[in-house]
Design an enzyme around this catalytic site. Sequence first.
Site, mmCIF file in Angstrom:
data_model
loop_
_atom_site.group_PDB
_atom_site.id
_atom_site.type_symbol
_atom_site.label_atom_id
_atom_site.label_comp_id
_atom_site.label_asym_id
_atom_site.label_seq_id
_atom_site.Cartn_x
_atom_site.Cartn_y
_atom_site.Cartn_z
ATOM 1 C CG ASN A 20 -7.124 -13.427 -2.475
ATOM 2 O OD1 ASN A 20 -6.237 -13.234 -3.299
ATOM 3 N ND2 ASN A 20 -7.442 -12.525 -1.590
ATOM 4 C CB CYS A 96 -5.323 -9.632 -8.073
ATOM 5 S SG CYS A 96 -6.058 -10.787 -6.873
ATOM 6 C CG ASN A 207 1.417 -7.904 -2.178
ATOM 7 O OD1 ASN A 207 0.387 -7.564 -1.622
ATOM 8 N ND2 ASN A 207 1.719 -7.508 -3.402
ATOM 9 C CD GLU A 225 -3.241 -10.153 -1.014
ATOM 10 O OE1 GLU A 225 -3.260 -9.427 -2.029
ATOM 11 O OE2 GLU A 225 -4.070 -11.051 -0.799
ATOM 12 N NE ARG A 226 0.893 -3.483 -3.535
ATOM 13 C CZ ARG A 226 1.373 -2.849 -4.599
ATOM 14 N NH1 ARG A 226 2.211 -1.847 -4.460
ATOM 15 N NH2 ARG A 226 1.013 -3.215 -5.812
ATOM 16 C CB CYS A 234 -1.612 -13.409 -2.299
ATOM 17 S SG CYS A 234 -0.879 -12.162 -3.402
ATOM 18 N N GLY A 235 -2.618 -14.783 -5.383
ATOM 19 C CA GLY A 235 -2.162 -15.456 -6.593
ATOM 20 C C GLY A 235 -0.758 -15.074 -7.019
#
Length: 295
Positions: A20, A96, A207, A225-226, A234-235
């Site tokens: 990411n 994030c 998301n 993800e949006r 994505c964390g």
Amino acid sequence: MTHSSLPETLPFAKGHGTQNDFVILDDPDASLPLSAASVAALCDRRAGIGGDGLLRVARAGALLRAGVIDHLDEGIEESTMFMDYYNADGSTAEMCGNGTRVFAHWVALQGYEQSKEFSVGTRAGAKQVVVHEYSETSADVSVEMGFAEVTGLSTCTVGSQHFAGLGIDVGNPHLACVIPGLDAQTLADLELSQPTIDPEFFPHGVNLEILTPLDQGRTHMRVFERGVGETRSCGTGTVAAARSALADAGAVDGEVTVVVPGGEVHVVLEGQRSVLRGPSALVATGTIQTASLES
């Protein structure tokens, strides 16, 4: 369109957490006039630097005085290093998890914090981090992610497929869908496109995580993800995935290894807290001529 409001030559760094990836701007005094258009141009993978998002490293008080944020949450002092985070399309995001690990790595490397444990300011509040170890290129970082709250059940449509899952708030909204019988290979072969969601349940977008059922403490996940599209990780999404996978297995709390296309992370859910631990990598530093940016 050129972005003449930015300095002609702009220093930057590039990093990623389980692939990411982020543009990093070191701006402790919050002097850069960032706009949604300039962020999107910097994150453009063809005409800019490229990234899933942008991390501005600034002190919370400087961002407050610049009008970028309008208040300081509890636990965030004026001197706190604040992760001013933007999605690739230039929109702001509350939190994030992968970005926080990269941010903490950069902060430690630059000497902004002397202790291995410190607080990072975010739009979702203060997040405690532990930089277990770091070098100029890599780090192992844990982030306190707060409470992963289940907000209800919802559904979405992706192409011709319909998925049901748990709405989960990890400082930002998620829909984490455990698909019965799904295995890692079938997940990898799924065609993910822009999901159609319930706008009343998710008025600010969401998301989306698609994941396999828990198996020996592991789940495999893909994420849309949006403001970005599908990313390698994505964390906050891995925390939401862990919550959903545990719930699907009849549990509330526990430890889950979440495998994403970019690697794997470890999530601990325990009461009102969740902890995300995983790698950070800093891969480049350089300068960009901002007159070349187009949008």
